[in-house]
Design a protein around this motif. Structure first.
Motif: not given
Length: 819
Positions: A656-657, A652-654, A660, A649-650
């Motif tokens: 951001t998720g 940064g993406a986590v 949100e 898993a990335d």
């Protein structure tokens, strides 16, 4: 001998003035702390605030009451219960019932302690509109204090609202009033009700409801936020002033006794002359005791007068610093003056008894021979008491480490333990003064010229003088190093625990008191690449030895399987995977902590339950609470979600998720490093100011005593300095020598103080190791450097300032002066 004593007081006024100053300041400080402590024993009766106009307030069960063989034991519940629905229905038949709700509100450019309420409760304070109107829509509010006016829009963590009215500030809260419906949506649980009905009828209606409290009259204050804040403030002040008084008593007794003993030791030549003239040992002792009584009575009286002026200033300082509530003032008490006066007189007498007995027993020729050089600085009594105290300190440390190492981490222990070592090291100081002085002066003594050699030999020859002047420095450095070093070491140990136990990549925390709602938790679970472990703050209660009701902070785990992915529990036995709805994870502080054993506990809402121990954690610094499942924490809302990254898993993406997924629910996403930095314990302002008070009193007194003792010691060496002048030294050379000797003495005291602080912190470090916390010892080097520097400046200024005027006279006159 009384007439001789009176003449001595007139001729040796510098010596007696030094003793007078030391004693009067010590008595003043004792009187000030005694008056502050006496004034903190009682608080004024606080009337109801939010419900002053409410006829009756009904609260749900908020207290756990457990019967024991020695009486009921009570504790506030972590999750108070709401008033039962059937009770509410019965009350509605009697009159108007208004549900109360309180929840935190954070607004841009608003006060930091805003609290939300339903508008219907405003009338019970009572609040009355002074501008605008009552709220009618979900986005309308009324505020107190005038920090926002009608028509203004305010952004809060609960959404943007429009101010439609204001009410006057009543001084006990900064409130935001919503409509009743909106307040119910923001805070669904109501823990208390305002009832407009007859009190006796209300009591009859709820008498069968277990735990429900009916509050009338002054008891309505228990419906206010933090109704026990006055008693808690009193407890904190009692602890602070008690600690300050204990440290002050120790420092004053230590310094005054040392000063009086040094003053007597300075007069050995005088005692030798009196013995040669036919004075008996008893006459010598009576003369010295008569002088001590005279100085003691006058100095103690002066100290009480100084204390009466200083106590109000201390009260104003602690109120301005937030250490005491605004109502705190110094009361009209007499016992602190009696305590300070008689303690001062007793210390003055005790300070000269041993020295006077030694002077009385010494033969005339021996006294004259010992007057120039300290050949026997250590008496039998000094050896006995010094070695005994040192042995006591070491034995009690060993007993604590082997029996209850956690006790060494308590404030009362690391505040009081240094005093034992300080006294022991001070009594044994003459043994190490000579080798320490020679060691510290070894390099200067190798330099060209005689200055280094003279500094070394003068410090080594005048053992009593060096030890007496070094004593205030020893106390100052040892106390500062021990107290500040203990808090810094303990904070670092707790930070180490946090780093070792947190394996989550992110930690999501709630900003609202109500925590995260289930839908928000589900959205966080659904973030791709995230393994989440939601937990809630709760508590459990247990009876120890059948009589003590102990509260343990608890984390309620929603998913025990995900706990291992985000948290590394410091397990001593068992397995965290065994946690389920019928078990609990405890720590080694529990009375019965064997894996597989069943324990009877009360949950955060007071429910009694028997749970099996699934695992046992190490004690650590005492912050390791217990772990239960969410089923065993009824009413506890999820306030923290630890997040681990799935394989591949990335980050940064986590992140951001997660942000949100929070949406409008409010919350903060922190990385592991940010979370650890935010939660690493630091000494809070109140504790810091409390230590500043304790250390400030001690350091101020020891600083003045250092100047005082240095003046006494330097004035007694005028003839020695004159001999140097006759030997060819210039005035400035002599003054430089005096300054260098002062620095040498400060260095000796600082080194002894560091040894004491090091021994105390070594004991704490050993205790932490036994509790499975491996951390470093933290010494406040910057503070210690400032303390030693201040002592050096004071010592040099006092010695040079005393020697300078004396050297203005001709050297031949000074060398021929009599004592």
């Amino acid at each position: 001998m009384l007439s001789v004593a009176l003449r001595t007081l007139r001729t040796r006024w510098v010596t007696f003035l030094g003793s007078f100053v030391a004693l009067s300041l010590g008595v003043a400080l004792l009187a000030v702390t005694g008056l502050a402590l006496a004034s903190s024993l009682d608080a004024p009766e606080r009337p109801p605030e939010r419900f002053a106009a409410a006829p009756v307030v009904v609260r749900g069960q908020d207290t756990l009451r457990v019967p024991t063989p020695i009486g009921d034991r009570t504790h506030d519940l972590a999750q108070p219960r709401a008033v039962p629905a059937e009770t509410v229905s019965a009350l509605e038949e009697l009159g108007r019932v208004v549900e109360d709700r309180s929840f935190a509100v954070r607004a841009e450019d608003g006060p930091g302690d805003l609290v939300g309420h339903p508008w219907s409760t405003a009338a019970f304070a009572p609040y009355e509109l002074d501008a605008g109107r009552a709220p009618r829509a979900a986005d309308e509010v009324v505020v107190t204090g005038g920090w926002a006016g009608p028509g203004e829009r305010i952004r809060t963590d609960l959404g943007t609202v429009r101010v439609v009215g204001t009410v006057p500030d009543r001084g006990f809260e900064n409130a935001v009033f919503y409509t009743d419906a909106q307040a119910a949506r923001l805070s669904p649980v109501s823990l208390q009700l305002a009832v407009d009905a007859d009190a006796s009828a209300v009591r009859d209606a709820v008498h069968d409801s277990a735990g429900v409290r009916v509050l009338t009259g002054n008891d309505r204050r228990y419906a206010d936020a933090d109704p026990e804040r006055d008693s808690e403030a009193l407890t904190a002040m009692n602890a602070m002033f008690g600690t300050a008084g204990g440290v002050t008593a120790f420092v004053s007794v230590f310094v005054v006794a040392s000063t009086f003993a040094f003053a007597v030791a300075q007069r050995r030549r005088e005692f030798g002359l009196l013995r040669t003239a036919g004075a008996t040992p008893g006459q010598i002792r009576r003369m010295v005791l008569a002088e001590a009584v005279g100085v003691g009575v006058l100095a103690s009286a002066a100290g009480c007068v100084l204390g009466s002026y200083g106590a109000p200033h201390l009260a104003a300082w602690v109120v301005d610093g937030g250490l005491a509530p605004a109502w705190f003032t110094i009361g009209a008490y007499t016992w602190p003056y009696h305590m300070a006066f008689w303690t001062g007189l007793l210390v003055a007498l005790c300070g000269v008894v041993a020295a006077s007995r030694r002077a009385g027993r010494t033969g005339p020729t021996q006294a004259l021979r010992e007057a120039s050089v300290d050949t026997r600085a250590m008496t039998r009594g000094r050896w006995l008491f010094g070695a005994g105290l040192l042995l006591t300190a070491l034995v009690t440390l060993g007993v604590a480490l082997s029996g209850d190492p956690g006790d060494l981490l308590h404030r009362k222990t690391y505040v009081s333990r240094p005093m034992l070592l300080i006294t022991a090291v001070a009594l044994l100081a003459p043994v190490v003064v000579r080798p320490l002085a020679r060691l510290l002066a070894w390099l200067p003594a190798q330099l060209p010229g005689a200055a280094g050699m003279l500094v070394r030999e003068n410090a080594a020859a005048g053992v009593r003088r060096t030890a007496a002047v070094a004593a205030p420095v020893l106390v100052t450095v040892a106390l500062a190093g021990s107290l500040l070093g203990a808090t810094a070491t303990l904070n670092e140990a707790k930070a180490t625990e946090t780093r070792e136990q947190t394996s989550a990549a992110f930690v999501v925390t709630a900003t609202a008191d109500t925590g995260f709602d289930p839908k928000t938790v589900d959205r966080l679970r659904a973030v791709p690449g995230a393994t989440v472990s939601p937990t809630a703050s709760s508590a459990v209660y247990a009876l120890e030895e059948g009589v003590a009701l102990i509260k343990s902070d608890a984390r309620a785990v929603a998913d025990p399987e995900s706990l291992a992915a985000t948290t590394r529990l410091p397990l001593a036995a068992g397995n965290a995977a065994g946690l389920d709805d019928g078990s609990i994870i405890v720590n080694e502080e529990w009375e019965r902590h064997s894996v597989g054993r069943s324990v009877q506990v009360w949950l955060g809402d007071g429910t009694r339950k028997t749970l099996r121990i699934a695992a046992v954690m190490t004690t650590g610094t005492g912050d390791n609470g217990v772990y239960v499942t969410s089923a065993n924490a009824p009413g506890a809302a999820v306030d923290r979600v630890d997040v681990a990254l799935a394989d591949g898993a990335d980050a940064g993406a986590v992140a951001t998720g997660l942000r949100e997924a929070l949406g409008t629910a409010g919350g903060h996403v922190s990385s592991r490093a940010e979370w650890i930095a935010a939660t690493c314990p630091e000494t809070d302002d109140t504790t810091r100011l409390g230590f500043l008070l304790v250390l400030g009193i001690a350091l101020l007194y020891t600083g003045i005593s250092l100047v005082n003792t240095m003046v006494m010691a330097t004035s007694d060496r005028v003839r020695d300095l004159a001999v140097l002048r006759l030997a060819g030294a210039t005035k400035w050379q002599v003054l430089r020598l005096v300054g260098a000797e002062s620095l040498m003495v400060v260095a000796v005291g600082a080194l002894l103080g560091l040894i004491v602080a090091g021994l105390n912190l070594a004991g704490m470090w050993g205790a932490l190791g036994l509790l499975s916390v491996h951390t470093s010892v933290e010494l406040p080097w910057a503070t210690l450097g400032g303390v030693v520097g201040a002592c050096a400046v004071l010592a040099v200024a006092a010695s040079v300032g005393t020697a300078g005027p004396a050297l203005r006279r001709r050297a031949v006159e000074l060398a021929g002066m009599r004592e």
